[in-house]
Design a protein around this motif. Structure first.
Motif, PDB file in Angstrom:
ATOM      1  N   ASP A 160      -6.042   0.736  -0.150  1.00  0.00           N
ATOM      2  CA  ASP A 160      -4.641   0.604  -0.563  1.00  0.00           C
ATOM      3  C   ASP A 160      -3.830   1.861  -0.292  1.00  0.00           C
ATOM      4  OD1 ASP A 160      -5.138  -1.953  -1.457  1.00  0.00           O
ATOM      5  OD2 ASP A 160      -5.649  -1.296  -3.481  1.00  0.00           O
ATOM      6  N   VAL A 161      -4.422   2.833   0.417  1.00  0.00           N
ATOM      7  CA  VAL A 161      -3.733   4.087   0.746  1.00  0.00           C
ATOM      8  C   VAL A 161      -3.643   4.201   2.264  1.00  0.00           C
ATOM      9  CG1 VAL A 161      -3.783   6.599   0.598  1.00  0.00           C
ATOM     10  CG2 VAL A 161      -4.525   5.224  -1.349  1.00  0.00           C
TER      11      VAL A 161
ATOM     12  N   ALA B 197      -4.741   7.924   4.761  1.00  0.00           N
ATOM     13  CA  ALA B 197      -5.654   8.675   3.896  1.00  0.00           C
ATOM     14  C   ALA B 197      -6.365   9.751   4.710  1.00  0.00           C
ATOM     15  CB  ALA B 197      -6.670   7.737   3.257  1.00  0.00           C
TER      16      ALA B 197
ATOM     17  N   PRO C 208       0.826  -1.204   0.000  1.00  0.00           N
ATOM     18  CA  PRO C 208       0.000   0.000   0.000  1.00  0.00           C
ATOM     19  C   PRO C 208       0.862   1.257   0.000  1.00  0.00           C
ATOM     20  CG  PRO C 208      -0.022  -1.056   2.153  1.00  0.00           C
ATOM     21  CD  PRO C 208       0.663  -2.001   1.222  1.00  0.00           C
ATOM     22  N   VAL C 209       0.319   2.326  -0.552  1.00  0.00           N
ATOM     23  CA  VAL C 209       1.065   3.586  -0.638  1.00  0.00           C
ATOM     24  C   VAL C 209       0.592   4.534   0.445  1.00  0.00           C
ATOM     25  CG1 VAL C 209       1.414   3.331  -3.116  1.00  0.00           C
ATOM     26  CG2 VAL C 209      -0.584   4.572  -2.281  1.00  0.00           C
ATOM     27  N   ARG C 210       1.448   5.483   0.800  1.00  0.00           N
ATOM     28  CA  ARG C 210       1.083   6.488   1.792  1.00  0.00           C
ATOM     29  C   ARG C 210       0.556   7.735   1.109  1.00  0.00           C
ATOM     30  NH1 ARG C 210       2.199   5.252   6.844  1.00  0.00           N
ATOM     31  NH2 ARG C 210       3.757   3.645   7.278  1.00  0.00           N
ATOM     32  N   TYR C 211      -0.455   8.322   1.727  1.00  0.00           N
ATOM     33  CA  TYR C 211      -1.027   9.558   1.188  1.00  0.00           C
ATOM     34  C   TYR C 211      -0.018  10.692   1.347  1.00  0.00           C
ATOM     35  CZ  TYR C 211      -4.149  13.534   0.548  1.00  0.00           C
ATOM     36  OH  TYR C 211      -4.730  14.688   0.114  1.00  0.00           O
ATOM     37  N   GLU C 212       0.131  11.486   0.304  1.00  0.00           N
ATOM     38  CA  GLU C 212       1.018  12.643   0.344  1.00  0.00           C
ATOM     39  C   GLU C 212       0.226  13.899   0.026  1.00  0.00           C
ATOM     40  OE1 GLU C 212       4.375  12.162  -2.164  1.00  0.00           O
ATOM     41  OE2 GLU C 212       5.099  10.345  -1.180  1.00  0.00           O
TER      42      GLU C 212
ATOM     43  N   ARG D  46     -12.325   8.386  -1.015  1.00  0.00           N
ATOM     44  CA  ARG D  46     -12.201   8.469  -2.464  1.00  0.00           C
ATOM     45  C   ARG D  46     -13.480   9.042  -3.068  1.00  0.00           C
ATOM     46  NH1 ARG D  46      -9.801   5.470  -6.630  1.00  0.00           N
ATOM     47  NH2 ARG D  46     -10.578   6.247  -8.620  1.00  0.00           N
TER      48      ARG D  46
ATOM     49  N   ASN E 296     -10.317   4.220   0.021  1.00  0.00           N
ATOM     50  CA  ASN E 296      -9.362   3.366  -0.675  1.00  0.00           C
ATOM     51  C   ASN E 296      -8.523   2.630   0.355  1.00  0.00           C
ATOM     52  OD1 ASN E 296      -7.415   2.168  -2.272  1.00  0.00           O
ATOM     53  ND2 ASN E 296      -7.096   3.966  -3.563  1.00  0.00           N
TER      54      ASN E 296
END
Length: 448
Positions: free
Chosen positions: A173-174, A177, A20-24, A181, A171
């Motif tokens: 996968d984030v 967040a 998973p990616v981190r929110y930026e 979304r 989401n």
């Protein structure tokens, strides 16, 4: 203070991103926060809504304190903080901690503890027996219902119904967040940065959009797995709505005889939707027809939960707040195929596994299991208080999750029970047994 888990759902194995990616924060968002911080008035103490930004970026200022609070807890970010966060993002151990494996069992819990509401993602590693919270999503209100779904047949998302009228879709996968979304039924915060509108126009749009959504708590959600662009919602405002996930708008809506506490799409017939509520009526509808609502039968108590039988798709089971569980064949007149009272108190949750094993959870703190003949073959008190929610794991049909008034998730590997193991053998299951005792109660990752 209220502490509880009101809903649990299982995520299909491998559906979530392995990494998973981190929110930026975007440049525009960061600049907007700083601009509002620089322009705030002295003495402001209340949380200030910043139009066009996620609610976690609205700020509040403590009395006699010159520190802007991002969301509820964060302070000013210094250069040292930025360096530390950069180091954390590059830390291989941290990346390994958040990495998900295709074999992981994942459960989402709608949790409220000490007046803070969230959706928690719990990960269970069957090989090691570890259960821990992977990450969570902060919610604006008390959550009542969850539903996993995909958008555009991709990704991994959760729809959340709360005491507020809107439905939030997050989401999964984030990490970290800050906003959903998609928000269904409440576009009051949909204004984008740099696009100013008059108050009159915004008020007009808000009124129009709210009229399309619910006007009270969202109590139940059901995603149509055969027609994946459709999400059904039931509300305390006594309506059922079908949402078009492609446009984020209501496709159709109809009045229900009472508060809609449970809804379920038919597993084989995409247009067929069942609903039940506090009016005690089980209703069926063909959503292709404008006026097709049919009151199938009326029970003796409020309907708490519905479940379609996985092997007999015309059979639907209802649980009620008087402890009664009843099964009907929707093809025949409204006479029950069977009825039983496994619990002395309300039964807010029932679930079938893919082989037809029925589980019931009650406020009496017990989970009970029934075979195809409705014979109870096992029961267990989980030790997590009054039970409000349960589900079978999507990947292991005999792994059962339950939770309730103590805001703690517990798992039960039911095939450890001889009668359940025999049921699994007869029904052709090859699910291996594990050696871990049950129920398994959640632990922090540091304890694993």
């Amino acid at each position: 203070m209220t502490s509880m888990i009101a809903a649990i759902i299982s995520i299909p194995r491998g559906a979530c991103a392995q990494k998973p990616v981190r929110y930026e924060l975007s440049t525009e968002e960061a600049e907007a926060v700083q601009a509002h911080y620089d322009g705030r008035q002295d003495g402001e103490e209340e949380k200030v809504e910043i139009a066009g930004l996620p609610r976690k970026l609205w700020y509040s200022e403590k009395e006699d304190d010159d520190i802007m609070m991002i969301g509820e807890t964060a302070g000013e970010i210094t250069e040292g903080d930025e360096e530390m966060m950069a180091d954390e993002d590059d830390d291989p151990e941290e990346q390994e901690d958040v990495e998900l494996r295709p074999t992981d069992a994942i459960f989402l819990c709608a949790k409220t503890e000490d007046e803070v509401s969230s959706v928690e993602m719990h990960v269970y590693d069957e090989e090691s027996g570890s259960l821990y919270v992977h990450h969570d999503l902060t919610l604006p209100a008390f959550p009542l219902t969850l539903e996993w779904l995909r958008l555009d047949n991709a990704g991994s998302f959760v729809a959340v119904g709360t005491f507020e009228n809107a439905i939030e879709i997050w989401n999964l996968d984030v990490l970290d967040a800050l906003e959903p979304r998609l928000i269904l039924g409440d576009n009051s915060k949909a204004e984008t940065l740099g696009k100013k509108k008059s108050k009159k126009k915004l008020a007009k749009e808000k009124k129009k959009k709210k009229a399309l959504g619910h006007v009270d708590a969202v109590m139940s959600l059901s995603w149509n797995r055969l027609s994946t662009g459709m999400l059904a919602s039931g509300s305390a405002d006594e309506t059922v709505k079908i949402w078009d996930l492609n446009s984020g708008s209501v496709a159709t809506s109809w009045k229900y005889p009472g508060k809609v506490q449970t809804i379920k799409w038919h597993p084989c017939e995409a247009p067929a939707l069942a609903a039940g509520g506090d009016d005690r009526r089980l209703t069926l509808r063909d959503c292709r027809a404008a006026e097709s609502l049919s009151i199938f039968t009326t029970l003796n108590a409020e309907i708490e939960c519905l479940a379609w039988h996985p092997k007999q798709p015309t059979h639907i089971v209802c649980s009620c707040d008087d402890g009664l569980v009843t099964c009907f064949d929707v093809r025949s007149p409204p006479q029950p195929l069977w009825s039983m009272q496994p619990h002395s108190e309300s039964v807010p949750a029932i679930a079938y596994n893919e082989h037809g094993l029925l589980a019931t959870a009650s406020n009496d703190k017990f989970v009970k299991l029934f075979d195809a003949d409705c014979t109870m073959i096992a029961q267990k008190e989980f030790g997590v208080g009054k039970l409000f929610a349960l589900t079978f794991d999507d990947g292991n049909p005999y792994l059962l999750a339950a939770a309730g008034s103590k805001a703690t998730l517990a798992l039960w590997n039911t095939v450890e029970i001889d009668a359940v193991s025999q049921f699994a053998h007869v029904n052709g299951s090859t699910t291996p047994q594990t050696t871990h005792s049950a129920p398994i109660v959640e632990r922090s990752k540091e304890e694993v």
